[in-house]
Scaffold this active site. Sequence first.
Site, short mmCIF file in Angstrom:
data_model
loop_
_atom_site.label_atom_id
_atom_site.label_comp_id
_atom_site.label_asym_id
_atom_site.label_seq_id
_atom_site.Cartn_x
_atom_site.Cartn_y
_atom_site.Cartn_z
N GLY A 102 0.81 -1.22 0.00
CA GLY A 102 0.00 0.00 0.00
C GLY A 102 0.83 1.26 0.00
O GLY A 102 0.39 2.31 -0.48
N GLU A 105 1.60 1.83 -3.57
CA GLU A 105 0.36 2.21 -4.25
C GLU A 105 -0.01 3.66 -3.94
O GLU A 105 -0.50 4.39 -4.81
CB GLU A 105 -0.76 1.26 -3.85
N GLU A 125 2.50 -8.25 -1.95
CA GLU A 125 1.25 -8.86 -1.49
C GLU A 125 1.12 -10.34 -1.84
O GLU A 125 0.48 -11.11 -1.12
CB GLU A 125 0.04 -8.10 -2.05
#
Length: 689
Positions: A102, A105, A125
Site C-alpha cells: 500500500g 500504491e 502482497e
Amino acid sequence: MSNSVNVANENGVAVVIIDNPPVNALSFHVREPLHAALAALRDDATARAIVIVCAGRTFVAGADITEFGKPVQQPELRAIVALLETIAKPTVAAIHGTALGGGLELALGCHFRVADAGAKLGLPEVKLGLLPGGGGTVRLPRLVGAAKALGMIVSGTPISAGEAKAAGLVDAVFDGDLIAQAVRFAGEAAAKGGSLAPMRERNDRVAETDLAAFDRQAAELARKARGLEAPLACAEAVRNAITLPFDEALAAERALFVKLVAGDQSRAQRHLFFAEREAAKIQGKDVTRRKIARVGIIGAGTMGGGIAMAFANGGFPVTLLETGEEALQRGFALIEKNYAVSVGRGSLTEEARQQRLGLFKGSTDYADLADCDLVIEAVFEDMAVKKVVFGKLDAVARPGAILATNTSYLDVDEIAASTSRPQDVLGMHFFSPANVMKLLEIVRADRTAPDALATVAELARRIGKVPVVVGVCHGFVGNRMLSARGAENEFLLLEGATPGQVDKAFTDFGWPMGPFQMGDLAGLDIGWRNRKARGLTAVVADTLCEQGRFGQKTGQGWYRYESGSREPIADPDVEALIRAKAAEFGIARREIGADELIERTLYPLVNEGARILEEGIAVRASDIDVVWANGYGFPIGKGGPMFWAGLEGAAKIVERLEHWHRLTGRVIFEPAPMLRRFAETGSWEGAGG
C-alpha cells in the site's frame, strides 16, 4: 492535524508527514487524517505543491494486515489514491527505507516519486496470498511497462531505487537530505506550470505491450506457481491493465483481491507471516543480549562452509577451523566456488564477493577460536566426536562465549554436559545449503541460559534466517516429524505403490518434490548411515545403498539420472526390486490411490506434531508450521501441517488414523491425545498447545 499525520509548509510546498511507528502502516487512524489533509491541501491556494513523506526509518511499508478480513473502515487506500488523482498541483512521494504494498500504491497516486539512494520499492502482497488491492496492478504497468510490472508483482521482490529509476518508477534518486531535495523538486515542478496528467492518463507503456510475449511470460510464471492462486490472479490483473479501460481494470483488481483475501490460501500465508514473527520471540525472557562480533565455525565441509558463508553474508568476521590444512583449503575452495557462481548469476557483485571473502580467517588451531563470541561446530554426526570437539572448545573459548552444535538429531543436553559451562551451550540446526535455506532450529537445552537463547534468536534474524526455538528430543521438531512422515514409505512401496506415484501425490499436494526424489537429491547413504547407527533397517532402501545407488551423485537411486541430469527417470530395476521384496515377505500388492498415500504420510506428520506439542518440544503449533514451511517445503498455501490440519478437518484425520491403526497396529497411527482434543475444540491452544 493528528498524532499520525501532520502538515508543514516549506516555502509554499506543503509537506505531509505520516508518523505511525514502527513501519508507518496505513492503518485507519492514518488513512482518515491523511485523506482530510490531502483534501484540504487540494483546495489550499497557498500550497503550490504537495510532498508526502514519512517519519522514522521508512516510508509506508504496507497496509495494516491485521485489518484484513475485517469490515473496511472508510476512507480506504483506494479513496486516498483517487483523491490524489484529482489534485492538479504537483504531488511528490519522497521515499526512504521501503515503499511496499500500500505504500507504493500511495506513491503511485502521485505525479512524481523521488527516493533516497538506499530505498527499496515493491508490491509483495503475493507473499500473503494476495494481489495489490489499491490499484497497483493497474498503475505500475503505466510507469514501468507490463512485463516489468508482471515480474515485480508476481515475485513480490522489492527493487532498489536505482533499478526503479532505470525502469521509470522513480523520477529522481537523491543522496543527503531527502525532504529538502523533494521539496525543491516539487517547487521546480510547480514553477514549470502546465497541466499534470494523473496516472490513469499515462497509457503509452501499456499500449506498447507485446501481448503474445506477455502471455508467454505469464504462462511460465503460472508453471512455477505450484498450485498457488495469488500469482495467477496477479498475472490476470496486470493483463487486465493492458486490455481493459482503467476503471474496469481497477474494478477487476478489486474483485480478485476480495476473492483471494477470503480464501484458505491467503489465510494460510497470513498465518505464516504472523507465525514467523511469533516464533522469533523468547517467551517471558526480557533479557540483555550478549555481544556477537566474531563467529567461529568448526568444520569446513559442505555444512560448515555454508554456515560460515551465512555469517559472512551478514557482515560477521568468521574464523573457520579444520583438522588439517588440506581440509581447510578444500573448504575455502568450495566457498570461493559458491561465491563465484553467485557473481556469474548476477546476484552478487565482484566487489561484494571480495568483501565477504575478506571476512574469513582459516585455522587448524583451536586456540584461534579464543576471540570468538559464538562458536558453532559442524563436524561428523557422532556423539563421541562432538564431545571431543566440545571438550577442546571448553578449554579455549572465552568466558561468556556461546557454544553451539549444528547436530540434526543428537542430544544437546549430553553435549552440553561435556563442558564446564552448559549454560552457554545450545543447538543451532541449520538446513542445507546453510547459506541459502532460511530455517534455523535453535535448540534449548535444559541448562541453556535465557540470554544465550535470546542472543542467538536475534542473531538469526540479522543473518536472514527464520528462527524457531525447540526443545531437546531425537530430531527436534523438523527431523522427528520427517521420520513420522516417511515411516510408511517402504510399506507403501511393498504394498503396491511406486516411487513415482508417491512423489506425484506430494507434488500434486503442492510440495516442490516428493520424498523419494528428495532422498535421491540429499543422498540415500545419509539415511542409511543414520539407520545403521540406530540399529534400524529399510529393506528396499538398504538394498539400493548396498548396490551403490546413493541417488543423484551416483546417477541412480530410487530413480535413474542420465549424464549429470537432475531429471528423475523411473527405473524398472527399482520396481523389480520392490516386487521381489514384497514377494519375499508374502505381501500381496494392490492399487494404492492418492488419498491413501496422503493419509499414510501427512496424517502421521500432523499426529507427531501434536505429540511434540504435548511434550513441550515446540511452544506453539504455529512454530511447527514455520519449521515445515521454511525448512521442508510444506506448501505455503496450506500454512504448515498444523494449520492444514484445521483445513483438512482434525476429526477426519483422527478417524483415518484410527482406521490405519486398527488395520496395521503400528504406533505411528495411534492418535495423540492432543490431536483428539484439537478435533473437539478446533484450536491447538484450546487443546493445550
